[in-house]
Design an enzyme around this catalytic site. Structure first.
Site, PDB file in Angstrom:
ATOM      1  N   ARG A 160       0.647  -1.274   0.199  1.00  0.00           N
ATOM      2  CA  ARG A 160      -0.116   0.369  -0.132  1.00  0.00           C
ATOM      3  C   ARG A 160       0.804   1.310  -0.210  1.00  0.00           C
ATOM      4  NH1 ARG A 160      -2.791  -3.576   2.965  1.00  0.00           N
ATOM      5  NH2 ARG A 160      -1.506  -2.617   4.946  1.00  0.00           N
ATOM      6  N   GLU A 212       5.500 -10.045  15.156  1.00  0.00           N
ATOM      7  CA  GLU A 212       5.551 -10.638  16.823  1.00  0.00           C
ATOM      8  C   GLU A 212       5.223 -12.368  16.695  1.00  0.00           C
ATOM      9  OE1 GLU A 212       1.165  -9.841  17.798  1.00  0.00           O
ATOM     10  OE2 GLU A 212       0.533 -10.178  19.567  1.00  0.00           O
TER      11      GLU A 212
HETATM   12  P1  AMP Z   1       4.518  -2.480  11.777  1.00  0.00           P
HETATM   13  O1  AMP Z   1       6.031  -3.466  10.876  1.00  0.00           O
HETATM   14  O2  AMP Z   1       4.045  -3.063  13.165  1.00  0.00           O
HETATM   15  O3  AMP Z   1       4.365  -0.804  12.029  1.00  0.00           O
HETATM   16  O4  AMP Z   1       3.317  -2.157  10.390  1.00  0.00           O
HETATM   17  C1  AMP Z   1       3.515  -1.552   8.727  1.00  0.00           C
HETATM   18  C2  AMP Z   1       2.771  -2.577   7.902  1.00  0.00           C
HETATM   19  O5  AMP Z   1       1.941  -3.358   8.095  1.00  0.00           O
HETATM   20  C3  AMP Z   1       2.312  -1.564   7.005  1.00  0.00           C
HETATM   21  O6  AMP Z   1       2.941  -2.263   6.299  1.00  0.00           O
HETATM   22  C4  AMP Z   1       1.148  -1.878   7.242  1.00  0.00           C
HETATM   23  O7  AMP Z   1       0.394  -1.563   6.315  1.00  0.00           O
HETATM   24  C5  AMP Z   1       0.160  -2.717   7.742  1.00  0.00           C
HETATM   25  N1  AMP Z   1      -0.472  -2.771   8.928  1.00  0.00           N
HETATM   26  C6  AMP Z   1      -0.361  -2.951  10.510  1.00  0.00           C
HETATM   27  N2  AMP Z   1      -1.452  -2.998  11.121  1.00  0.00           N
HETATM   28  C7  AMP Z   1      -1.376  -2.498   9.957  1.00  0.00           C
HETATM   29  C8  AMP Z   1      -3.217  -2.429  10.430  1.00  0.00           C
HETATM   30  N3  AMP Z   1      -4.163  -2.237  11.483  1.00  0.00           N
HETATM   31  N4  AMP Z   1      -4.258  -1.608   9.106  1.00  0.00           N
HETATM   32  C9  AMP Z   1      -3.792  -1.900   8.267  1.00  0.00           C
HETATM   33  N5  AMP Z   1      -2.411  -2.098   8.488  1.00  0.00           N
HETATM   34  C10 AMP Z   1      -1.403  -2.773   8.782  1.00  0.00           C
END
Ligand code: AMP
Length: 180
Positions: A68, A105
């Site tokens: 995205r 996680e």
């Molecule tokens: P993080 O590494 O946990 O910051 O996760 C970020 C990545 O996961 C990004 O590329 C987001 O597109 C996706 N992502 C994580 N959590 C969500 C959420 N609650 N809603 C949509 N996309 C998420």
């Protein structure tokens, strides 16, 4: 016509994002941006706003995180007159790649880029849709710095404050349109 204000663009993102509970796994509230993408005015204003950020920080090349992140990074790069570089999931890029693995996680993920995608010293901004735990964004920044880029900023449409992703990105110039 003046530029849209931070408050106005935040309201547009908030109004055009919907929560999908328990996707992709139970307990996760997925932030679905497809209503924003489908609205030409709201999407256009977001791209204008992000382009203004790219200009303000003196960005030379825009980097998007699969998948995205590509949807916002490529039009913002074009609109600003800059090139675009994709960071991809493993095994997708055809050339010689650099890889950065990071912990999820449960388990591990990785991002790859072409090793010759960026000239050393280039000022880059990394873009994605959501900043959650920050693991993806931190890995992206590490990968780019290993390739010699200067990561001068990172932008997200949505920051999930309760997951404290910001703590993994100390000292970074972050542009988060809607923090929730
Ligand atoms: P993080 O590494 O946990 O910051 O996760 C970020 C990545 O996961 C990004 O590329 C987001 O597109 C996706 N992502 C994580 N959590 C969500 C959420 N609650 N809603 C949509 N996309 C998420």
């Amino acid at each position: 016509m003046g530029l849209i204000t931070p408050g106005q663009v935040r309201d547009l993102v908030e109004a055009h994002c919907r929560d999908i509970p328990d996707f992709p796994t139970p307990g996760v509230i997925f932030k679905d941006i497809t209503p924003l993408l489908a609205d030409s005015y709201a999407f256009g204003q977001v791209i204008e706003y992000l382009s203004d950020f790219l200009e303000r920080v003196g960005c030379e090349l825009v980097v998007g995180i699969e998948a995205r992140g590509f949807i916002v990074a490529a039009p913002a790069a074009f609109h600003t007159g800059l090139g675009f570089v994709p960071l991809r999931k493993p095994g997708k890029l055809p050339g010689v790649t650099l890889r950065e693995s990071y912990a999820l996680e449960y388990g591990e993920a990785a991002l790859e880029m072409h090793e010759d995608a960026i000239r050393p010293g280039t000022r880059v901004v990394i873009m994605d849709d959501v900043l959650a735990t920050g693991g993806t964004a931190a890995a992206a920044a590490d990968l780019l710095e290993r390739a010699g880029a200067k990561v001068i900023g990172m932008s997200f449409l949505i920051e999930l404050a309760s997951l404290a992703g910001r703590a993994k990105l100390p000292g970074r110039d972050l542009e988060c349109i809607w923090t929730t």
